[in-house]
Design a protein around this motif. Structure first.
Motif: not given
Length: 213
Positions: A80-94, A132-141
């Motif tokens: 889940p993410s606040a307002m379904n913003a999906q504010p994530w980016h994933f980096i696969v590291i090998r 709320e000034e976008g404070i939930y992006w870290s919660h979403d991650a």
């Protein structure tokens, strides 16, 4: 009525009937699948997976297949993410050099040097919800991170969450090591691999941590 007209009417009625039958069967199949997905057996399996997950810090050298990595990423993106913003980016590291550099962030991240794989779960500040000034992006991650941990356990992998954000020394090092732009901020770096040793889960249930109102 001409024969051709009559045949057209019959054919049309037959097609409508077949369409209705198809939709009915499709709905019944979907309902059956939903009931199966929500069955008590599946519920117990999900709860068992949650309760038996444990942090794994030692790994075999076996690589994690691409198809399995994709399943982990899909699990992360199902969070889940606040307002379904999906504010994530994933980096696969090998890359072993990058993993070694990331392992120097703290005394708790040294295990990354020996992991065959890591997934950096980052917040994309350009995608954060305008609430709320976008404070939930870290919660979403963090929600995405937990999904990946549970998926790894379900797939027979071991994983451990190493924190990055909001400790500036850690996430700045990760940003530099991964050559990230300013709007991509690593929240967690998950070490992933096949466990070298079995790890017993901890029983964390404590009724004293609960209150009812």
């Amino acid at each position: 009525m001409k024969l051709s007209g009559f045949l057209n009417i019959v054919l049309g009625a037959a097609l409508i009937g077949m369409g209705a039958l198809y939709l009915t069967n499709k709905q019944e199949t979907a309902g059956s699948q939903q009931q199966t997905a929500n069955s008590p057996q599946n519920a117990e399996a999900v709860l068992h997976n949650i309760e038996t997950r444990a942090s794994v810090r030692t790994f075999k050298n076996d690589p994690v297949p691409d198809a399995v990595i994709e399943k982990l990423l899909k699990a992360g993106m199902a969070a889940p993410s606040a307002m379904n913003a999906q504010p994530w980016h994933f980096i696969v590291i090998r890359d072993r050099g990058i993993l070694s550099s990331l392992s120097l962030a703290s005394q708790h991240t040294g295990l990354l040097a020996n992991a065959p794989l890591a997934i950096a779960v980052c917040g994309d500040l350009q995608k954060k919800a305008q609430v709320e000034e976008g404070i939930y992006w870290s919660h979403d991650a963090c929600a995405a991170t937990e999904n990946i941990l549970l998926a790894a356990h379900a797939l027979g992998l071991g994983a451990v969450w190493t924190g990055s954000y909001p400790l500036e020394s850690r996430y700045k090092l990760a940003m530099k090591t991964l050559s990230l732009p300013e709007h991509i901020v690593p929240v967690s770096i998950i070490a992933v691999g096949y466990p070298a040793l079995p790890v017993e889960p901890k029983d964390k249930w404590n009724p004293q941590n609960v209150s009812y109102q």
